[in-house]
Write a protein that holds these residues in place. Structure first.
Motif, PDB file in Angstrom:
ATOM      1  N   VAL A 164       0.731  -1.107  -0.309  1.00  0.00           N
ATOM      2  CA  VAL A 164       0.109   0.114   0.395  1.00  0.00           C
ATOM      3  C   VAL A 164       1.171   1.717  -0.115  1.00  0.00           C
ATOM      4  CG1 VAL A 164      -1.979  -0.870   1.059  1.00  0.00           C
ATOM      5  CG2 VAL A 164      -0.323  -0.156   2.561  1.00  0.00           C
ATOM      6  N   ALA A 165       2.186   0.798  -0.227  1.00  0.00           N
ATOM      7  CA  ALA A 165       3.062   2.225   0.000  1.00  0.00           C
ATOM      8  C   ALA A 165       2.534   3.399  -0.915  1.00  0.00           C
ATOM      9  CB  ALA A 165       4.240   1.990  -0.250  1.00  0.00           C
ATOM     10  N   GLU A 166       2.444   2.624  -2.158  1.00  0.00           N
ATOM     11  CA  GLU A 166       1.522   3.574  -3.314  1.00  0.00           C
ATOM     12  C   GLU A 166       0.904   4.222  -3.598  1.00  0.00           C
ATOM     13  OE1 GLU A 166       4.440   4.652  -4.836  1.00  0.00           O
ATOM     14  OE2 GLU A 166       6.197   2.666  -4.013  1.00  0.00           O
ATOM     15  N   LEU A 167       0.137   4.041  -2.208  1.00  0.00           N
ATOM     16  CA  LEU A 167      -1.049   4.798  -2.032  1.00  0.00           C
ATOM     17  C   LEU A 167      -1.192   6.240  -1.222  1.00  0.00           C
ATOM     18  CD1 LEU A 167      -4.249   2.051  -1.364  1.00  0.00           C
ATOM     19  CD2 LEU A 167      -3.430   3.091  -3.388  1.00  0.00           C
ATOM     20  N   VAL A 168      -0.650   6.217  -0.581  1.00  0.00           N
ATOM     21  CA  VAL A 168      -0.176   7.348   0.314  1.00  0.00           C
ATOM     22  C   VAL A 168       0.782   8.781   0.228  1.00  0.00           C
ATOM     23  CG1 VAL A 168       2.439   7.115   1.613  1.00  0.00           C
ATOM     24  CG2 VAL A 168       0.503   8.040   2.958  1.00  0.00           C
ATOM     25  N   HIS A 169       1.149   8.532  -1.436  1.00  0.00           N
ATOM     26  CA  HIS A 169       0.786  10.197  -1.502  1.00  0.00           C
ATOM     27  C   HIS A 169      -0.403  10.884  -2.510  1.00  0.00           C
ATOM     28  CE1 HIS A 169       3.659  13.192  -3.135  1.00  0.00           C
ATOM     29  NE2 HIS A 169       2.886  13.111  -4.312  1.00  0.00           N
ATOM     30  N   ALA A 170      -0.818  10.172  -2.944  1.00  0.00           N
ATOM     31  CA  ALA A 170      -2.205  10.270  -3.211  1.00  0.00           C
ATOM     32  C   ALA A 170      -2.925  11.556  -2.369  1.00  0.00           C
ATOM     33  CB  ALA A 170      -2.910   9.632  -4.651  1.00  0.00           C
ATOM     34  N   ALA A 171      -2.801  11.054  -1.071  1.00  0.00           N
ATOM     35  CA  ALA A 171      -3.487  10.906  -0.272  1.00  0.00           C
ATOM     36  C   ALA A 171      -2.754  13.266   1.306  1.00  0.00           C
ATOM     37  CB  ALA A 171      -3.964  10.078   1.294  1.00  0.00           C
ATOM     38  N   THR A 172      -1.392  12.587   0.329  1.00  0.00           N
ATOM     39  CA  THR A 172      -0.372  13.693   0.432  1.00  0.00           C
ATOM     40  C   THR A 172      -1.239  14.607   0.191  1.00  0.00           C
ATOM     41  OG1 THR A 172       0.764  11.778   1.343  1.00  0.00           O
ATOM     42  CG2 THR A 172       1.675  14.259   1.157  1.00  0.00           C
ATOM     43  N   ILE A 173      -1.585  14.781  -1.077  1.00  0.00           N
ATOM     44  CA  ILE A 173      -1.756  16.190  -2.598  1.00  0.00           C
ATOM     45  C   ILE A 173      -2.785  16.322  -2.067  1.00  0.00           C
ATOM     46  CG2 ILE A 173      -2.221  16.611  -4.376  1.00  0.00           C
ATOM     47  CD1 ILE A 173      -0.098  14.273  -5.747  1.00  0.00           C
ATOM     48  N   ALA A 174      -4.120  15.266  -1.658  1.00  0.00           N
ATOM     49  CA  ALA A 174      -5.493  16.145  -1.352  1.00  0.00           C
ATOM     50  C   ALA A 174      -5.410  16.478  -0.067  1.00  0.00           C
ATOM     51  CB  ALA A 174      -6.010  14.646  -1.259  1.00  0.00           C
ATOM     52  N   LEU A 175      -4.262  16.208   1.582  1.00  0.00           N
ATOM     53  CA  LEU A 175      -4.242  16.544   2.209  1.00  0.00           C
ATOM     54  C   LEU A 175      -3.885  17.869   2.509  1.00  0.00           C
ATOM     55  CD1 LEU A 175      -3.944  14.554   5.328  1.00  0.00           C
ATOM     56  CD2 LEU A 175      -2.354  17.018   5.429  1.00  0.00           C
ATOM     57  N   VAL A 176      -2.339  18.250   1.446  1.00  0.00           N
ATOM     58  CA  VAL A 176      -1.549  19.486   1.526  1.00  0.00           C
ATOM     59  C   VAL A 176      -2.288  19.892   0.767  1.00  0.00           C
ATOM     60  CG1 VAL A 176       0.176  20.479   0.701  1.00  0.00           C
ATOM     61  CG2 VAL A 176      -0.027  18.074   1.966  1.00  0.00           C
ATOM     62  N   GLY A 177      -3.065  20.239  -0.351  1.00  0.00           N
ATOM     63  CA  GLY A 177      -4.441  20.828  -1.185  1.00  0.00           C
ATOM     64  C   GLY A 177      -5.105  20.674  -0.418  1.00  0.00           C
ATOM     65  N   GLN A 178      -5.394  20.352   0.434  1.00  0.00           N
ATOM     66  CA  GLN A 178      -6.681  20.710   0.780  1.00  0.00           C
ATOM     67  C   GLN A 178      -8.494  20.501   0.453  1.00  0.00           C
ATOM     68  OE1 GLN A 178      -6.109  24.870   2.701  1.00  0.00           O
ATOM     69  NE2 GLN A 178      -5.577  23.432   4.633  1.00  0.00           N
ATOM     70  N   VAL A 179      -8.532  19.630  -0.712  1.00  0.00           N
ATOM     71  CA  VAL A 179      -8.954  19.088  -1.643  1.00  0.00           C
ATOM     72  C   VAL A 179      -9.919  19.077  -0.947  1.00  0.00           C
ATOM     73  CG1 VAL A 179      -9.321  18.019  -3.962  1.00  0.00           C
ATOM     74  CG2 VAL A 179      -7.272  18.410  -3.315  1.00  0.00           C
ATOM     75  N   PRO A 180     -11.297  20.128  -1.586  1.00  0.00           N
ATOM     76  CA  PRO A 180     -12.573  19.209  -0.854  1.00  0.00           C
ATOM     77  C   PRO A 180     -12.843  17.558  -1.666  1.00  0.00           C
ATOM     78  CG  PRO A 180     -12.953  21.405  -1.857  1.00  0.00           C
ATOM     79  CD  PRO A 180     -11.462  20.723  -1.808  1.00  0.00           C
ATOM     80  N   LEU A 181     -13.779  16.810  -0.530  1.00  0.00           N
ATOM     81  CA  LEU A 181     -13.733  15.823  -0.998  1.00  0.00           C
ATOM     82  C   LEU A 181     -15.165  15.278  -2.149  1.00  0.00           C
ATOM     83  CD1 LEU A 181     -12.470  14.309   1.351  1.00  0.00           C
ATOM     84  CD2 LEU A 181     -14.297  13.234   2.247  1.00  0.00           C
ATOM     85  N   ASP A 182     -15.764  16.347  -2.253  1.00  0.00           N
ATOM     86  CA  ASP A 182     -16.913  17.000  -3.149  1.00  0.00           C
ATOM     87  C   ASP A 182     -15.880  16.665  -4.764  1.00  0.00           C
ATOM     88  OD1 ASP A 182     -18.796  16.438  -2.205  1.00  0.00           O
ATOM     89  OD2 ASP A 182     -19.547  19.231  -1.789  1.00  0.00           O
ATOM     90  N   LEU A 183     -14.714  17.668  -4.667  1.00  0.00           N
ATOM     91  CA  LEU A 183     -13.960  17.748  -5.451  1.00  0.00           C
ATOM     92  C   LEU A 183     -12.904  16.162  -5.890  1.00  0.00           C
ATOM     93  CD1 LEU A 183     -13.217  19.652  -8.047  1.00  0.00           C
ATOM     94  CD2 LEU A 183     -11.547  20.712  -6.141  1.00  0.00           C
ATOM     95  N   LEU A 184     -12.647  15.279  -4.622  1.00  0.00           N
ATOM     96  CA  LEU A 184     -12.147  13.908  -4.859  1.00  0.00           C
ATOM     97  C   LEU A 184     -13.026  13.138  -5.742  1.00  0.00           C
ATOM     98  CD1 LEU A 184     -10.148  13.648  -1.810  1.00  0.00           C
ATOM     99  CD2 LEU A 184      -9.680  14.482  -4.154  1.00  0.00           C
TER     100      LEU A 184
END
Length: 487
Positions: A444-464
């Protein structure tokens, strides 16, 4: 000493500690300029990560992960030997990654980007002044713009009766082992302890006990993820004991055999649960402390030796914006990738100040150290996480929703027949953005960067919803997580 024969005593930037953080700080501080920099190192250029931590540990873990996948893949499994990995071949591959603890290539890289490497021990001797003590004696170095402290941390061996005298293994021995003990006690329940126990078992340790002072493994990750690691250890025959500490150790025959070799005869260990173990080796993984002894911090008004570092990586309590600290020594996030991140910020700040440019703006602040730190724990199963756990978020005052789903998607099923995993997103209700994510499962290591980008970018869940995962990949779990909050 390495470097030019007539190396100057004045540099624009002097970095104490040539691990990944120190290397990056020096490189970024002088890149594209005529500024000069020196790396001061008393061991190996490349630091703990290159020779004793990240690189050798992952080299030991990966072959057995590949073998496990092959054993759960029809059409391949019947071609695989019933035996485990080829241990000498695994050791040989590890040694290739660590260059057999030879840092010539790292030194060549430093020189290629204009950085001098000075062998020896460095210590502050006042503002912008460093004393270098090496094989050729002592020199006084002066920094025109900055001194960067990047000396990392060292392992802690608790002062318990007989333990230090028994010469237990630390992480350096465990990652550079050249022989497999039959019976091992691993002391600790954190990341180093759990990863070490994983590869020791996979490489052939027959009796493996893990002594954990607390009531669970990996206390800083989501409980569901830690529990899956604990369950797997038990399934593999490890004896994991919670609420247990060493009371005393006796090892009559102790021998300084060198890093990664069994340090003498058997050891008898009395534990707080009333039991006694006889083991061939003890691995102590109970934490690390800043490598600040002898750094001369008192010469710049820091007598306590505990650094506090601002977001621009300057050390609090020292005037003049010339003293910086990065990496594990800074005490912000003790991970190699975070140390390198801090170093990049630090180098950019030094360069901007040297050129009279403004340091306003996000590039010059290490903001990711605050609730945006990603990490992968290479146990079986793997854990990949970023940001806060649900408990941490609530403690920090957030009103959160937790979205959970098993990693039960086509991509996972295709990856291997025994795939099992789970994922959770921690969502701030006030902003409808991620403030944490955890994945546990195979690879699962390769899954975390997408989450990191979403978190740092403060992407709303509706946009995700519009970040569509490719089919068939394990990333489809993102869709399952988002679906879990549909009305």
């Amino acid at each position: 000493m390495s470097g030019p024969t007539a190396a100057p005593d004045d540099y624009d930037v002097i970095v104490l500690g040539a691990g990944p953080a120190g290397e990056n700080a020096a490189q970024y501080a002088i890149a594209g300029s005529d500024r000069t920099a020196a790396l001061v190192e008393h061991e190996l250029v490349g630091g703990e990560c290159s020779y004793w931590a990240c690189m050798p540990s992952k080299a030991l873990l990966r072959p057995t992960q590949v073998l496990a996948t092959a054993r759960n893949m029809p059409g391949v499994a019947d071609k695989i030997s019933a035996h485990g990995v080829d241990v000498p071949a695994v050791f040989a591959r590890r040694d290739e990654f660590t260059h057999r603890r030879d840092d010539d290539s790292q030194v060549q890289w430093a020189r290629s980007v204009g950085i001098d490497v000075l062998r020896g021990t460095g210590a502050l001797a006042g503002p912008r002044t460093v004393t270098l003590t090496g094989a050729d004696g002592t020199r006084i170095l002066h920094a025109r713009h900055a001194v960067v402290l990047a000396t990392g941390t060292v392992p802690v061996v608790p002062d318990l009766p007989g333990l230090r005298a028994a010469r237990p293994w630390t992480s350096r021995d465990a990652t550079n082992l050249t022989e497999i003990p039959h019976r091992v006690l691993v002391v600790g329940g954190g990341v180093v302890a759990c990863e070490t126990a994983t590869w020791l078992r996979q490489l052939g340790v027959e009796e493996l006990t893990v002594s954990v002072r607390g009531d669970r493994l990996l206390p800083r990750v989501e409980p569901f993820a830690a529990q899956r690691v604990a369950d797997r250890m038990t399934h593999k025959g490890l004896d994991v004991r919670y609420g247990t500490e060493i009371r005393a150790v006796q090892r009559p025959e102790v021998d300084d055999t060198g890093v990664g070799r069994i340090h003498g005869g058997p050891a008898t260990v009395d534990l707080s649960d009333g039991s006694t173990l006889e083991v061939d080796e003890i691995v102590v993984a109970t934490g690390r402390r800043p490598a600040s002894d002898g750094l001369g911090l008192d010469t710049v008004g820091l007598p306590d030796g505990h650094l506090r570092v601002a977001d621009d990586l300057t050390v609090d309590g020292v005037d003049g914006q010339w003293l910086y600290a990065v990496g594990d020594l800074a005490g912000r996030a003790a991970l190699t990738h975070m140390g390198k991140y801090q170093a990049r910020v630090c180098g950019d700040v030094i360069a901007a100040r040297a050129e009279g440019r403004s340091t306003d703006g996000p590039r010059f602040r290490a903001s990711a150290d605050h609730g945006q730190v990603p990490q992968v724990i290479f146990t079986v199963p793997e854990i990949a996480a970023v940001g806060r756990t649900a408990e941490q978020a609530r403690t920090d005052g957030f009103d959160v929703a937790v979205l959970e789903a098993d990693i039960d998607v086509a991509g996972a099923a295709l990856a291997r027949d025994d795939y099992a995993g789970h994922a959770a997103l921690v969502v701030d209700r006030a902003t409808d953005t991620l403030i944490g994510a955890t994945f546990v499962g195979q690879e699962v290591a390769e899954l975390v960067h997408a989450a990191t980008i979403a978190l740092v970018g403060q992407v709303p869940l509706d946009l995700l919803w519009h970040a569509v995962p490719s089919y068939p990949t394990i990333s489809e779990v993102w869709l399952r997580l988002l679906e879990s909050r549909r009305p």
